[in-house]
Design an enzyme around this catalytic site. Structure first.
Site, short mmCIF file in Angstrom:
data_model
loop_
_atom_site.label_atom_id
_atom_site.label_comp_id
_atom_site.label_asym_id
_atom_site.label_seq_id
_atom_site.Cartn_x
_atom_site.Cartn_y
_atom_site.Cartn_z
N HIS A 187 -6.17 -5.95 2.81
CA HIS A 187 -5.20 -4.88 3.06
C HIS A 187 -4.81 -4.88 4.53
O HIS A 187 -5.66 -4.73 5.41
CB HIS A 187 -5.81 -3.53 2.68
CG HIS A 187 -6.05 -3.40 1.22
ND1 HIS A 187 -5.31 -2.56 0.42
CD2 HIS A 187 -6.94 -4.01 0.38
CE1 HIS A 187 -5.73 -2.65 -0.83
NE2 HIS A 187 -6.73 -3.53 -0.87
N CYS A 229 0.85 -1.19 0.00
CA CYS A 229 0.00 0.00 0.00
C CYS A 229 0.89 1.24 0.00
O CYS A 229 1.76 1.39 0.87
CB CYS A 229 -0.89 -0.03 1.24
SG CYS A 229 -1.68 1.52 1.65
N GLU A 230 0.67 2.12 -0.96
CA GLU A 230 1.50 3.32 -1.03
C GLU A 230 1.18 4.33 0.07
O GLU A 230 1.95 5.25 0.31
CB GLU A 230 1.41 3.97 -2.40
CG GLU A 230 0.11 4.62 -2.73
CD GLU A 230 0.10 5.26 -4.12
OE1 GLU A 230 -0.59 6.27 -4.26
OE2 GLU A 230 0.76 4.74 -5.04
N HIS A 231 0.06 4.16 0.74
CA HIS A 231 -0.31 5.10 1.80
C HIS A 231 0.35 4.76 3.15
O HIS A 231 0.62 5.67 3.94
CB HIS A 231 -1.83 5.13 1.98
CG HIS A 231 -2.54 5.66 0.79
ND1 HIS A 231 -3.82 5.26 0.45
CD2 HIS A 231 -2.17 6.54 -0.17
CE1 HIS A 231 -4.19 5.87 -0.66
NE2 HIS A 231 -3.21 6.65 -1.04
N HIS A 232 0.55 3.46 3.41
CA HIS A 232 1.09 3.06 4.72
C HIS A 232 2.34 2.18 4.62
O HIS A 232 2.92 1.84 5.64
CB HIS A 232 0.02 2.30 5.52
CG HIS A 232 -1.21 3.11 5.76
ND1 HIS A 232 -2.33 2.98 4.97
CD2 HIS A 232 -1.48 4.08 6.66
CE1 HIS A 232 -3.25 3.83 5.40
NE2 HIS A 232 -2.76 4.51 6.42
N GLN A 267 -4.76 -0.70 -5.10
CA GLN A 267 -5.45 -1.81 -5.75
C GLN A 267 -6.16 -1.34 -7.02
O GLN A 267 -6.13 -2.02 -8.05
CB GLN A 267 -6.45 -2.45 -4.79
CG GLN A 267 -7.20 -3.62 -5.40
CD GLN A 267 -8.06 -4.34 -4.39
OE1 GLN A 267 -7.77 -4.34 -3.19
NE2 GLN A 267 -9.12 -4.96 -4.85
N CYS A 312 -3.38 -2.62 6.08
CA CYS A 312 -3.64 -1.33 6.72
C CYS A 312 -5.05 -1.31 7.32
O CYS A 312 -5.32 -0.50 8.20
CB CYS A 312 -3.44 -0.18 5.73
SG CYS A 312 -4.43 -0.26 4.24
#
Length: 189
Positions: A148, A78-81, A120, A150
C-alpha cells in the site's frame, strides 16, 4: 465509460494543484488535469462493471477437486487516501456439480473488483463471495498480498511492507485440512 464526468475531474485536479501552490499554467502541468481524468476513468472502471457477469458462462466438467489460479496481479486505489496499492491475488474454489468457470474469469473478477476506490479486505471477500454465489461452489479461498502506497509514501513510510488478507468460504471455512492443502499450493513456487 459511463457515469464519469471527466471535466469535473479535470477541474478538481486543477484546484488541487493550485491549492498545493503549483502554477497550473506551467508547461509540464498544462495537460495534467486531462491525463489524471483519463487515468481515473480507467482506474475506477470497476465502479461501472459487475464481476458476476464473468461467471454467466460456465462449463460442465467431471471435476470436483480444487481449482487454483495464483499470482494474479492487480492494482487498486485505497479509498482512504486515493493512492495506489498493488499486489497479487490467489483464488481457489472447489466446483460443485461439475460447474467450472473459464480460468481467465477469475483474474477478470479480481481486476473488476479492484478497479474502484477499495479496501484490500473488501476485494478479498468480494471475490470469494462472487465465486460462491455465481458458481455455487463447495468452497472458495482467496488470499491477497499487497503493498500500500499510503504506508510507503506517507505515514509509516515502510516500503516493501506487505499486507496479507485471506477469506475462506464454504468447505474451506469448515475443513482445516482442505484449507491447509490449498495454502500449501499457494506457497509453492
Amino acid at each position: 465509460m459511463t457515469n464519469v464526468d471527466l471535466k469535473k475531474i479535470e477541474e478538481a485536479v486543477k484546484m488541487i494543484l493550485e491549492a498545493v501552490g503549483e502554477d497550473v499554467d506551467r508547461e509540464g502541468l498544462l495537460d495534467t488535469p486531462k491525463r489524471v481524468a483519463k487515468m481515473y476513468q480507467e482506474m475506477f472502471s470497476g465502479l461501472h462493471e459487475d464481476a458476476k457477469d464473468y461467471f454467466k458462462t460456465v462449463f460442465h466438467e467431471d471435476h470436483e477437486e480444487f481449482v487454483l489460479v495464483k499470482d494474479i496481479p492487480f492494482y487498486s486505489m485505497c479509498e482512504h487516501h486515493l493512492v495506489p496499492f498493488y499486489g497479487k491475488a490467489h483464488v481457489a474454489y472447489i466446483p460443485q456439480n461439475g460447474i467450472v468457470a473459464g480460468l481467465s474469469k477469475l483474474g477478470r473478477a479480481v481486476e473488476t473488483i479492484a478497479r474502484r476506490p477499495q479496501l484490500q479486505e473488501r476485494i478479498t471477500s468480494s471475490v470469494a463471495d462472487t465465486i460462491m454465489e455465481m458458481l455455487g461452489a463447495k468452497g472458495a479461498y482467496v488470499v491477497i498480498e499487497a503493498e500500500h502506497m499510503c504506508m510507503t509514501m506517507r505515514g509509516l513510510k515502510k516500503p516493501g511492507a506487505k499486507t496479507v488478507t485471506a477469506v475462506a468460504r464454504g468447505i474451506y471455512e469448515e475443513n482445516e485440512t482442505m484449507r491447509k492443502e490449498v495454502i500449501s499450493f499457494i506457497q509453492m513456487s
